[in-house]
Scaffold this motif. Structure first.
Motif, short mmCIF file in Angstrom:
data_model
loop_
_atom_site.label_atom_id
_atom_site.label_comp_id
_atom_site.label_asym_id
_atom_site.label_seq_id
_atom_site.Cartn_x
_atom_site.Cartn_y
_atom_site.Cartn_z
N ARG A 165 44.95 -10.19 37.30
CA ARG A 165 43.56 -9.72 37.38
C ARG A 165 42.88 -9.81 36.02
O ARG A 165 41.69 -10.13 35.93
CB ARG A 165 43.55 -8.28 37.88
CG ARG A 165 42.15 -7.77 38.17
CD ARG A 165 42.17 -6.50 38.97
NE ARG A 165 40.83 -6.04 39.29
CZ ARG A 165 40.56 -5.00 40.05
NH1 ARG A 165 41.56 -4.31 40.59
NH2 ARG A 165 39.32 -4.65 40.29
N VAL A 166 43.63 -9.52 34.95
CA VAL A 166 43.07 -9.64 33.60
C VAL A 166 42.71 -11.09 33.30
O VAL A 166 41.64 -11.39 32.75
CB VAL A 166 44.07 -9.10 32.55
CG1 VAL A 166 43.61 -9.45 31.15
CG2 VAL A 166 44.22 -7.59 32.70
N ARG A 167 43.60 -12.02 33.68
CA ARG A 167 43.32 -13.45 33.46
C ARG A 167 42.05 -13.87 34.19
O ARG A 167 41.20 -14.59 33.64
CB ARG A 167 44.50 -14.28 33.93
CG ARG A 167 45.76 -14.15 33.07
CD ARG A 167 46.80 -15.18 33.48
NE ARG A 167 48.02 -15.03 32.71
CZ ARG A 167 49.08 -14.34 33.13
NH1 ARG A 167 49.05 -13.75 34.32
NH2 ARG A 167 50.15 -14.25 32.38
N TYR A 168 41.92 -13.42 35.42
CA TYR A 168 40.75 -13.80 36.21
C TYR A 168 39.48 -13.21 35.60
O TYR A 168 38.45 -13.89 35.49
CB TYR A 168 40.91 -13.32 37.65
CG TYR A 168 39.68 -13.56 38.50
CD1 TYR A 168 39.38 -14.82 38.99
CD2 TYR A 168 38.81 -12.50 38.78
CE1 TYR A 168 38.23 -15.04 39.75
CE2 TYR A 168 37.67 -12.71 39.54
CZ TYR A 168 37.38 -13.98 40.02
OH TYR A 168 36.25 -14.18 40.77
N PHE A 169 39.55 -11.94 35.19
CA PHE A 169 38.37 -11.27 34.65
C PHE A 169 37.88 -11.95 33.38
O PHE A 169 36.69 -12.24 33.22
CB PHE A 169 38.69 -9.80 34.39
CG PHE A 169 37.54 -9.02 33.81
CD1 PHE A 169 36.53 -8.54 34.62
CD2 PHE A 169 37.47 -8.79 32.44
CE1 PHE A 169 35.46 -7.83 34.08
CE2 PHE A 169 36.41 -8.08 31.90
CZ PHE A 169 35.40 -7.60 32.72
N TYR A 170 38.80 -12.24 32.47
CA TYR A 170 38.39 -12.79 31.18
C TYR A 170 38.17 -14.29 31.22
O TYR A 170 37.73 -14.88 30.23
CB TYR A 170 39.40 -12.41 30.10
CG TYR A 170 39.30 -10.96 29.71
CD1 TYR A 170 38.18 -10.49 29.02
CD2 TYR A 170 40.29 -10.06 30.06
CE1 TYR A 170 38.07 -9.16 28.69
CE2 TYR A 170 40.19 -8.72 29.72
CZ TYR A 170 39.08 -8.27 29.04
OH TYR A 170 38.96 -6.96 28.71
N SER A 171 38.50 -14.91 32.33
CA SER A 171 38.13 -16.32 32.47
C SER A 171 36.66 -16.47 32.85
O SER A 171 36.10 -17.56 32.76
CB SER A 171 39.01 -16.99 33.54
OG SER A 171 38.76 -16.41 34.82
N GLN A 172 36.03 -15.35 33.27
CA GLN A 172 34.64 -15.39 33.71
C GLN A 172 33.67 -14.83 32.68
O GLN A 172 32.46 -15.02 32.80
CB GLN A 172 34.50 -14.58 35.02
CG GLN A 172 35.45 -15.00 36.12
CD GLN A 172 35.22 -16.42 36.57
OE1 GLN A 172 34.08 -16.87 36.66
NE2 GLN A 172 36.31 -17.14 36.87
N CYS A 173 34.16 -14.09 31.68
CA CYS A 173 33.25 -13.45 30.72
C CYS A 173 33.94 -13.31 29.37
O CYS A 173 35.17 -13.41 29.27
CB CYS A 173 32.82 -12.07 31.24
SG CYS A 173 34.17 -10.92 31.46
N PRO A 174 33.17 -13.10 28.30
CA PRO A 174 33.76 -12.92 26.97
C PRO A 174 34.63 -11.67 26.93
O PRO A 174 34.50 -10.76 27.76
CB PRO A 174 32.54 -12.80 26.05
CG PRO A 174 31.41 -13.36 26.83
CD PRO A 174 31.71 -13.08 28.27
N PHE A 175 35.51 -11.62 25.95
CA PHE A 175 36.39 -10.47 25.82
C PHE A 175 36.27 -9.89 24.42
O PHE A 175 35.90 -10.58 23.46
CB PHE A 175 37.85 -10.86 26.10
CG PHE A 175 38.41 -11.85 25.12
CD1 PHE A 175 39.06 -11.43 23.97
CD2 PHE A 175 38.29 -13.22 25.34
CE1 PHE A 175 39.58 -12.33 23.07
CE2 PHE A 175 38.81 -14.13 24.44
CZ PHE A 175 39.45 -13.69 23.30
N VAL A 176 36.56 -8.60 24.32
CA VAL A 176 36.54 -7.89 23.04
C VAL A 176 37.83 -7.11 22.92
O VAL A 176 38.21 -6.38 23.85
CB VAL A 176 35.34 -6.92 22.95
CG1 VAL A 176 35.40 -6.13 21.64
CG2 VAL A 176 34.03 -7.69 23.05
N VAL A 177 38.52 -7.27 21.81
CA VAL A 177 39.75 -6.51 21.55
C VAL A 177 39.38 -5.28 20.73
O VAL A 177 38.87 -5.41 19.62
CB VAL A 177 40.79 -7.35 20.79
CG1 VAL A 177 42.03 -6.53 20.49
CG2 VAL A 177 41.13 -8.60 21.59
#
Length: 353
Positions: A170-182
């Motif tokens: 689910r994390v892979r799918y979510f961040y494949s669609q939008c930018p990510f911030v650590v």
């Protein structure tokens, strides 16, 4: 004991140099770090690493009770000692029988590079012509420092954290669609410009606050102190900034309310447990109105943590204080519980500078 004797036997210059092997164990309990490793897997965004530095001046030492150390030495080397001369056994027996308690063990750690009163020599003095002797210990100030070090192995203790396959997908799918911030934390160190006086402390510092979630207060007795921090035994302590007081009511660093506050704000009341030393530091008085008290255990793990929260209509609000890169005043105030000669926070500035 024998190893130390052999190492310094041929050394004529003071200070003596002795190689020592230390085991360094780093407890990792930062939930945000593990959240980053769980939510942002290496296979998604490349390598995530934990980096740390070891301060060689932060190591500590403590002298053990010689009679207990001698008893352990005798037990571990009993066969060898029995094979030696009877005089060695007489000397050990003499020490057991005549050891006195005139030397009060501090039972606390001292930071490397600092001076502590240690027993440096034991010898017998004759009391009567019949051969009765008294065991005497020489006590001198000793400074133990570290010249250099080599790290060969480090272990880390941590609780178990694991993301399921469904979570990672689910994390892979979510961040494949939008930018990510650590998310990340940053620790900033700001010293207050003035120290305590005989009547207490009232000082302030003008600094910018950027999404501050916690204030941590360390009260050093020496400028180079990094590890051994003691309870200063203060009352009416409070921080004021951004028109708010933290905590809402002034603190007494020895009462039950303060003890529970520190457990809660250090996340040591549920998943993680506080060490005995930390609990003792928070709860053990160091003085009375008439005298200072000797410690029965190590009391050098003192730290005050204050979360930036306030009571808003009966609900706790976490502000994450942010002054938009503008300086604001952070004021600290407090007073000793017992003033005068019994004040346990000895590093006071009597000149008022």
């Amino acid at each position: 004991m024998r190893e130390i004797e052999e190492l310094i036997r041929n050394q004529t210059a003071v200070p003596y140099t002795i190689p020592i092997r230390l085991k360094v164990s780093i407890p990792l309990d930062d939930l945000l770090i593990f959240s980053a490793f769980t939510d942002y897997h290496n296979s998604l965004f490349g390598d995530l690493k934990i980096k740390f530095k070891i301060n060689p001046h932060a190591f500590v030492f403590c002298q053990v009770n010689l009679i207990i150390s001698m008893a352990k030495y005798y037990t571990m080397n009993e066969d060898e000692l029995l094979g030696r001369s009877q005089q060695n056994l007489k000397n050990i027996d003499f020490m057991f029988r005549n050891w006195n308690l005139t030397f009060q063990y501090a039972k606390q750690f001292t930071q490397l590079g600092y001076t502590a009163d240690l027993i440096t020599e034991l010898h017998a003095e004759p009391l009567t012509e019949s051969g009765l002797k008294n065991l005497v210990c020489d006590i001198k100030p000793v400074t133990i420092s570290i010249k250099n070090y080599i790290i060969t192995e480090i272990t880390a203790n941590m609780a178990g954290y694991k993301a399921t396959d469904a979570c990672l997908n689910r994390v892979r799918y979510f961040y494949s669609q939008c930018p990510f911030v650590v998310p990340a934390k940053r620790v900033e160190v700001w010293p207050f410009p003035t120290s305590a006086t005989l009547t207490g402390i009232r000082t302030s510092q003008n600094i910018p606050l950027s999404h501050v979630t916690d204030f941590s207060l360390l009260f050093l007795k020496e400028a180079k102190a990094a590890t051994c921090i003691e309870n200063l035994c203060y009352q009416n302590m409070q921080i004021t900034t951004c028109r708010h007081n933290f905590p809402d009511t002034p603190m007494n660093t020895l009462d039950q309310q303060f003890f529970q506050l520190q457990l809660n704000e250090s996340n040591l009341d549920l998943l993680f447990e506080a060490t005995d030393e930390f609990e003792d530091t928070l709860a053990t008085p160091r003085n009375t109105a008439t005298r200072k008290l000797n410690s029965l255990t190590d009391l050098t793990s003192f730290l005050i943590t204050l979360q930036c929260e306030r009571n808003s209509n009966g609900a706790l609000t976490f502000d994450g204080l942010d002054t938009l890169n503008q300086n604001t005043s952070v004021e600290l105030r407090g007073a000793p519980i017992y003033q005068g000669a019994t004040d346990s926070y000895c590093n006071v500035d009597t000149s008022g500078k």
